[in-house]
Scaffold this active site. Structure first.
Site, PDB file in Angstrom:
ATOM      1  N   GLY A   1     -11.823   2.675 -14.988  1.00  0.00           N
ATOM      2  CA  GLY A   1     -12.170   1.460 -14.254  1.00  0.00           C
ATOM      3  C   GLY A   1     -13.482   1.524 -13.510  1.00  0.00           C
TER       4      GLY A   1
ATOM      5  N   ILE B   1     -13.980  -4.145 -20.752  1.00  0.00           N
ATOM      6  CA  ILE B   1     -15.078  -3.388 -20.152  1.00  0.00           C
ATOM      7  C   ILE B   1     -15.513  -2.375 -21.197  1.00  0.00           C
ATOM      8  CG2 ILE B   1     -15.809  -1.931 -18.215  1.00  0.00           C
ATOM      9  CD1 ILE B   1     -14.943  -4.767 -17.405  1.00  0.00           C
TER      10      ILE B   1
ATOM     11  N   GLN C   1      -8.510  -2.515 -22.160  1.00  0.00           N
ATOM     12  CA  GLN C   1      -9.087  -2.582 -20.816  1.00  0.00           C
ATOM     13  C   GLN C   1     -10.476  -1.949 -20.809  1.00  0.00           C
ATOM     14  OE1 GLN C   1      -6.167  -1.131 -17.998  1.00  0.00           O
ATOM     15  NE2 GLN C   1      -4.576  -2.438 -18.819  1.00  0.00           N
ATOM     16  N   ASP C   2     -10.575  -0.679 -20.415  1.00  0.00           N
ATOM     17  CA  ASP C   2     -11.862  -0.007 -20.538  1.00  0.00           C
ATOM     18  C   ASP C   2     -11.680   1.204 -21.443  1.00  0.00           C
ATOM     19  OD1 ASP C   2     -10.383   1.447 -18.727  1.00  0.00           O
ATOM     20  OD2 ASP C   2     -12.015   1.768 -17.316  1.00  0.00           O
ATOM     21  N   PRO C   3     -12.766   1.831 -21.889  1.00  0.00           N
ATOM     22  CA  PRO C   3     -12.654   2.911 -22.870  1.00  0.00           C
ATOM     23  C   PRO C   3     -11.907   4.128 -22.322  1.00  0.00           C
ATOM     24  CG  PRO C   3     -14.908   2.066 -22.752  1.00  0.00           C
ATOM     25  CD  PRO C   3     -14.168   1.494 -21.582  1.00  0.00           C
TER      26      PRO C   3
END
Length: 252
Positions: free
Chosen positions: A156, A147, A86-88
């Site tokens: 997020g 992302i 997803q995102d870091p």
């Protein structure tokens, strides 16, 4: 595609600006593979510049130099497995590769579950005591977040900064240009990317997210639990069937 994006999605960008690979932080083989036209380079450069400016007033992960680190581990033509995150990580341990952390950082809970699942598939697997997955990357495992940056302690937070078009481009181009890759999609956000993948040419594996929260959640889901999904063994069987060298999931 570019003309449609120009007209419907983005304001006009100057055509005459040419940004070399080092300006957009991307390894040159990936620049060529993704057909990064001057328009696309400008769009990516604008996103990177915006993030670099934001660093003056807040902490952003990963460091600027590591945002595209995934692109330096293997050439695009050598990709065999794609693991989509997803995102870091937002606690300071992000290194530009999904689920991975540099040596010296504690192994995050999601990655602990990933190691448990590898061991379930391969009982001889021993958790390495670190969370660096570069050895997987060098064998052709692309560890890609959808992302690529995040503000510290705000998961997020960069979902609307302009990364989605770029990571969608990566996924769709891999699907269109390569054959017989394995895409591992864990969690609803990753599974949504399955629409971009040609399932006649590739194997798509789906499961719930490897986070402990997802494992404990009793909500109804059409996807299997991550623990017990067997993806690492299934992926290697598929690669072997298509005359590709399987991944050695061992980490030193």
């Amino acid at each position: 595609m570019e003309e449609w994006l120009r007209k419907h999605m983005w304001p006009a960008l100057p055509d005459h600006q040419h940004h070399p690979s080092y300006d957009i932080l991307l390894a040159e083989p990936w620049v060529q593979f993704l057909d990064m036209t001057p328009f696309f380079r400008q769009k990516l450069y604008n996103t990177l510049s915006k993030i670099n400016e934001m660093r003056k007033s807040c902490i952003i992960y990963p460091p600027q130099a590591e945002i595209m680190s995934w692109s330096y581990l293997c050439a695009p033509e050598d990709v065999k497995v794609v693991i989509i995150g997803q995102d870091p990580y937002h606690g300071g341990q992000a290194n530009g590769q999904a689920f991975s952390v540099n040596k010296g950082f504690p192994v995050p809970p999601s990655l602990q579950n990933i190691f448990k699942e590898v061991r379930s598939c391969y009982p001889d697997f021993v958790s390495p005591g670190h969370g660096c997955l570069e050895e997987w990357g060098r064998q052709g495992v692309l560890l890609l977040n959808t992302i690529l940056t995040v503000e510290a302690k705000k998961p997020g937070s960069h979902s609307d900064l302009g990364w989605t078009w770029f990571t969608n481009l990566i996924i769709s181009t891999l699907s269109n240009k390569l054959n017989n890759c394995v895409f591992m999609l864990w969690g609803s956000k990753a599974i949504a990317k399955s629409l971009m993948i040609n399932k006649q040419r590739h194997l798509v594996l789906k499961a719930q997210h490897p986070s402990p929260l997802a494992a404990k959640n009793n909500y109804s889901s059409s996807q299997c639990k991550f623990l017990g999904c067997g993806h690492f063994l299934t992926a290697n069987k598929y690669l072997t069937q298509h005359n590709k060298v399987p991944i050695d999931w061992t980490l030193e």
